[in-house]
Write an enzyme that holds these catalytic residues in place. Sequence first.
Site, PDB file in Angstrom:
ATOM      1  N   CYS A   2     -12.843   0.260  -0.822  1.00 60.31           N
ATOM      2  CA  CYS A   2     -14.113   0.918  -1.122  1.00 60.31           C
ATOM      3  C   CYS A   2     -14.743   1.375   0.192  1.00 60.31           C
ATOM      4  O   CYS A   2     -14.656   0.704   1.210  1.00 60.31           O
ATOM      5  CB  CYS A   2     -15.110   0.037  -1.838  1.00 60.31           C
ATOM      6  SG  CYS A   2     -14.531  -0.573  -3.416  1.00 60.31           S
ATOM      7  N   ARG A  27      -9.975   4.444   1.801  1.00 59.73           N
ATOM      8  CA  ARG A  27     -10.373   3.068   1.493  1.00 59.73           C
ATOM      9  C   ARG A  27     -10.328   2.774  -0.009  1.00 59.73           C
ATOM     10  O   ARG A  27     -10.554   1.639  -0.442  1.00 59.73           O
ATOM     11  CB  ARG A  27     -11.784   2.791   2.016  1.00 59.73           C
ATOM     12  CG  ARG A  27     -11.928   2.981   3.511  1.00 59.73           C
ATOM     13  CD  ARG A  27     -13.342   2.717   3.936  1.00 59.73           C
ATOM     14  NE  ARG A  27     -13.681   1.315   3.779  1.00 59.73           N
ATOM     15  CZ  ARG A  27     -13.482   0.380   4.690  1.00 59.73           C
ATOM     16  NH1 ARG A  27     -12.958   0.697   5.852  1.00 59.73           N
ATOM     17  NH2 ARG A  27     -13.821  -0.858   4.462  1.00 59.73           N
ATOM     18  N   TRP A  74     -12.108   1.307  -4.914  1.00 63.64           N
ATOM     19  CA  TRP A  74     -10.813   0.712  -5.241  1.00 63.64           C
ATOM     20  C   TRP A  74     -11.156  -0.460  -6.156  1.00 63.64           C
ATOM     21  O   TRP A  74     -11.728  -1.450  -5.713  1.00 63.64           O
ATOM     22  CB  TRP A  74     -10.105   0.230  -3.974  1.00 63.64           C
ATOM     23  CG  TRP A  74      -8.713  -0.270  -4.229  1.00 63.64           C
ATOM     24  CD1 TRP A  74      -7.565   0.461  -4.273  1.00 63.64           C
ATOM     25  CD2 TRP A  74      -8.314  -1.630  -4.475  1.00 63.64           C
ATOM     26  NE1 TRP A  74      -6.489  -0.345  -4.535  1.00 63.64           N
ATOM     27  CE2 TRP A  74      -6.914  -1.639  -4.663  1.00 63.64           C
ATOM     28  CE3 TRP A  74      -8.995  -2.843  -4.572  1.00 63.64           C
ATOM     29  CZ2 TRP A  74      -6.194  -2.795  -4.926  1.00 63.64           C
ATOM     30  CZ3 TRP A  74      -8.277  -4.002  -4.832  1.00 63.64           C
ATOM     31  CH2 TRP A  74      -6.885  -3.975  -4.999  1.00 63.64           C
ATOM     32  N   ASN A 100     -19.450  -2.513  -1.203  1.00 67.09           N
ATOM     33  CA  ASN A 100     -18.054  -2.727  -0.841  1.00 67.09           C
ATOM     34  C   ASN A 100     -17.877  -4.213  -0.609  1.00 67.09           C
ATOM     35  O   ASN A 100     -18.576  -4.787   0.233  1.00 67.09           O
ATOM     36  CB  ASN A 100     -17.721  -1.936   0.437  1.00 67.09           C
ATOM     37  CG  ASN A 100     -16.391  -2.360   1.049  1.00 67.09           C
ATOM     38  OD1 ASN A 100     -15.502  -2.806   0.341  1.00 67.09           O
ATOM     39  ND2 ASN A 100     -16.273  -2.223   2.352  1.00 67.09           N
ATOM     40  N   GLY A 101     -16.991  -4.827  -1.377  1.00 66.67           N
ATOM     41  CA  GLY A 101     -16.761  -6.266  -1.225  1.00 66.67           C
ATOM     42  C   GLY A 101     -16.613  -6.898  -2.595  1.00 66.67           C
ATOM     43  O   GLY A 101     -16.427  -6.214  -3.599  1.00 66.67           O
ATOM     44  N   GLU A 478      10.612  -3.401   6.115  1.00 65.66           N
ATOM     45  CA  GLU A 478       9.588  -2.381   6.290  1.00 65.66           C
ATOM     46  C   GLU A 478       9.994  -1.075   5.596  1.00 65.66           C
ATOM     47  O   GLU A 478       9.185  -0.419   4.926  1.00 65.66           O
ATOM     48  CB  GLU A 478       9.342  -2.157   7.793  1.00 65.66           C
ATOM     49  CG  GLU A 478       8.461  -0.974   8.154  1.00 65.66           C
ATOM     50  CD  GLU A 478       7.091  -0.989   7.492  1.00 65.66           C
ATOM     51  OE1 GLU A 478       6.710  -2.007   6.910  1.00 65.66           O
ATOM     52  OE2 GLU A 478       6.428   0.052   7.526  1.00 65.66           O
ATOM     53  N   LYS A 482       7.964   0.875   2.614  1.00 63.25           N
ATOM     54  CA  LYS A 482       7.533   2.276   2.750  1.00 63.25           C
ATOM     55  C   LYS A 482       7.993   3.085   1.554  1.00 63.25           C
ATOM     56  O   LYS A 482       7.234   3.845   0.977  1.00 63.25           O
ATOM     57  CB  LYS A 482       8.128   2.845   4.044  1.00 63.25           C
ATOM     58  CG  LYS A 482       7.301   3.830   4.767  1.00 63.25           C
ATOM     59  CD  LYS A 482       6.188   3.271   5.610  1.00 63.25           C
ATOM     60  CE  LYS A 482       5.437   2.125   5.056  1.00 63.25           C
ATOM     61  NZ  LYS A 482       4.649   1.386   5.967  1.00 63.25           N
ATOM     62  N   GLU A 485       6.197   1.942  -1.827  1.00 65.98           N
ATOM     63  CA  GLU A 485       4.744   2.109  -1.990  1.00 65.98           C
ATOM     64  C   GLU A 485       4.333   3.557  -2.222  1.00 65.98           C
ATOM     65  O   GLU A 485       3.302   3.808  -2.832  1.00 65.98           O
ATOM     66  CB  GLU A 485       3.953   1.493  -0.824  1.00 65.98           C
ATOM     67  CG  GLU A 485       3.981   2.247   0.471  1.00 65.98           C
ATOM     68  CD  GLU A 485       2.994   1.690   1.503  1.00 65.98           C
ATOM     69  OE1 GLU A 485       3.356   1.667   2.684  1.00 65.98           O
ATOM     70  OE2 GLU A 485       1.883   1.278   1.144  1.00 65.98           O
ATOM     71  N   HIS A 501      25.007 -13.327  -2.473  1.00 65.86           N
ATOM     72  CA  HIS A 501      24.587 -14.615  -3.043  1.00 65.86           C
ATOM     73  C   HIS A 501      23.746 -14.428  -4.307  1.00 65.86           C
ATOM     74  O   HIS A 501      23.007 -15.316  -4.693  1.00 65.86           O
ATOM     75  CB  HIS A 501      23.829 -15.428  -1.991  1.00 65.86           C
ATOM     76  CG  HIS A 501      24.710 -15.798  -0.833  1.00 65.86           C
ATOM     77  ND1 HIS A 501      25.696 -16.745  -0.933  1.00 65.86           N
ATOM     78  CD2 HIS A 501      24.788 -15.303   0.424  1.00 65.86           C
ATOM     79  CE1 HIS A 501      26.340 -16.836   0.231  1.00 65.86           C
ATOM     80  NE2 HIS A 501      25.804 -15.965   1.078  1.00 65.86           N
ATOM     81  N   LYS A 596      -6.137   1.918   1.901  1.00 69.06           N
ATOM     82  CA  LYS A 596      -5.678   1.730   3.270  1.00 69.06           C
ATOM     83  C   LYS A 596      -6.100   0.376   3.835  1.00 69.06           C
ATOM     84  O   LYS A 596      -5.337  -0.294   4.505  1.00 69.06           O
ATOM     85  CB  LYS A 596      -6.238   2.865   4.128  1.00 69.06           C
ATOM     86  CG  LYS A 596      -5.825   2.812   5.578  1.00 69.06           C
ATOM     87  CD  LYS A 596      -4.387   3.211   5.729  1.00 69.06           C
ATOM     88  CE  LYS A 596      -3.930   3.198   7.177  1.00 69.06           C
ATOM     89  NZ  LYS A 596      -2.458   3.131   7.211  1.00 69.06           N
TER      90      LYS A 596
HETATM   91  O1  M6R Z   1      -4.727  -3.066   8.272  1.00 66.95           O
HETATM   92  P1  M6R Z   1      -3.580  -4.030   8.199  1.00 66.95           P
HETATM   93  O2  M6R Z   1      -2.507  -3.701   9.143  1.00 66.95           O
HETATM   94  O3  M6R Z   1      -4.009  -5.456   8.300  1.00 66.95           O
HETATM   95  O4  M6R Z   1      -3.015  -3.840   6.733  1.00 66.95           O
HETATM   96  C1  M6R Z   1      -2.029  -4.697   6.232  1.00 66.95           C
HETATM   97  C2  M6R Z   1      -1.330  -4.074   5.043  1.00 66.95           C
HETATM   98  O5  M6R Z   1      -2.226  -3.898   3.988  1.00 66.95           O
HETATM   99  C3  M6R Z   1      -0.701  -2.722   5.391  1.00 66.95           C
HETATM  100  O6  M6R Z   1       0.159  -2.838   6.473  1.00 66.95           O
HETATM  101  C4  M6R Z   1       0.084  -2.163   4.191  1.00 66.95           C
HETATM  102  O7  M6R Z   1       1.163  -2.982   3.903  1.00 66.95           O
HETATM  103  C5  M6R Z   1       0.525  -0.730   4.480  1.00 66.95           C
HETATM  104  N1  M6R Z   1      -0.212   0.163   3.658  1.00 66.95           N
HETATM  105  C6  M6R Z   1       1.939  -0.475   4.197  1.00 66.95           C
HETATM  106  O8  M6R Z   1       2.277   0.833   4.533  1.00 66.95           O
END
Ligand code: M6R
Length: 601
Positions: A2, A27, A74, A100-101, A478, A482, A485, A501, A596
Amino acid sequence: MCGIVGYIGNQDAKEVLLQGLEKLEYRGYDSAGIFVMNTSGEGNLFKEKGRIKELRQEVKQDAQGTAGIGHTRWATHGVPSAMNAHPHQSENGRFSLVHNGVIENYRELKEAYLQDVTFHSETDTEVIVHLIAKFTEEGLETFDAFKKVVQLLKGSYALGLADREQPEKVFAAKNKSPLLVGVGEDFNVLCSDAMAMIRYTDQFMELMDGELVVLTDTAVHIEDVDGNVKERVPYTAELDANDIEKGTYPYYMLKEIDEQPGVIRQLVQNYQGKNGELEIDEEIIQAMLASDRIYVIAAGTSNHAGWIGKQLLEKIAGIPVEVHVASEFSYNMPLLTEKPFFIYISQSGETADSRAVLVKTNEMNYPSLAITNVAGSTLSRESDYTLLLHAGPEIAVASTKAYTAQIGVLAILADVLGRAKGKTPEFDMIHDLGIVANAMDVVIDEKETMEEIARLYLSKTRSAFYIGRAMDYYVSMEAALKLKEISYIQTEGFAAGELKHGTIALIEEGVPVVALITNAETAGHTRGNIEEVRSRGAATVVVSMEGLNREGDQIVLPEINPLLSALVSVIPTQLLAYYATLHRGYDVDKPRNLAKSVTVE
Ligand code: M6R
């Protein structure tokens, strides 16, 4: 999660608020709203499900106002809908509020104070605005009522409040969620992130937890809940308005992928001391050397960078490292060593899961270092030390340049620690990071190849795998995150040797398996694992490093120091995710259900 904005001045408030929200969309982007009022207190509320562009279409051009608040959401409590979108209003329409929160005790407050009130949303937020209305009806001034309410709240909040009976003011309060005041000539603004208002001002004041604010067009009054007035000097936000624009790029993600070689070069410059060697504040180095183990705490991509960091710190500096997922560590803490040192890795510096751990380790008086992209962020403020990523704003939800910058900082840290321990470096880190940056350029230039591979292997599939060993396994985790997501392909990042396994049962005709090979020691075994899945029908893509490559490998990376290979091998995987998503027709920068900055636990 948010984003909130507020404005008071003499311009068209709705335009400032909408433009601000557009910059905060990263956000949260499932619904949005604004409230604007003119100097007579006549107000207009607009709320819409979806993105800011949908809200924009709803906002009437004749809704003139010189003050207002706005929100991009969000969803945490209640589905994304116009009804649950903020601002929320009191029953008499006098007060409008954005939040926000998360308010943890909203049910109890509703039960205790608001049994007669009709609620219109499923949110935890609405309780706040009704409480403010209640306490003003009982005789309190708005600011006092607001103060009384925030003292009742348990949880996290950045709040913006408009009172139609005081149209010359906008109120705000903060606890745990980020909130800034932007100071202008004849106007003042509120925002969750300076990015939202940088086109209007570069002068910002940080608000601390437990503080409340009253903004007029010419003044900023800050007070804590005990009534102590706070003086605050604005700082200049070092943010270039161009950095937050896409320019000619179709998506931020592609721009941010392309920026990575520059980020690595910049990082080396920023951490290079006068004598030409890499330098890190001596206090940080001594605090780390005094510890007997490093605990890396992080979430998502940052956690994956932590795994690469573990290899670097252990192999270069000889310090044992444990890497933990923040949300698990918080409530399932392992037995710690006697002298732990905590590293919090976070692009945003606001991730609630990581912060929950930091609060605990601070209570235990353990030293901490934040590695973050955002100076002044919560994790940076609350840690003992900070190392910045200097990567420039990362706006795409899928993290790319922050990941490589995090690994870059960890490599530099490992190098400085190793030398401080009296170890003779086995290689010249500055030189090898330079080679990395050049190799990144080479891979980035291969976009057409990546697009073609994405089209052939990933445009239709339902699932996919990334496999590798050691460093390549960490990059596989990673790479899988990517891809899943943003393209919504169910993807697993797997230790190549572990497939047999159990998980190999999922391999059937045509399932894409991307194998990473950047390490001579494990290359042979990974090749064996590739054969195993190929003979069971997998459509394999091999990403290998020059020197370890074989005929038929689809992507060959330039040769670099294997300890730094993650910095280069991750790039094809970012590009594959990007192009797979384009081929599947999804929004690359704003994947569904995500935001984000994850500021709720
Ligand atoms: O702001 P941060 O690096 O703490 O965020 C952590 C994760 O939410 C962030 O890395 C998330 O996994 C990414 N959107 C992945 O691309």
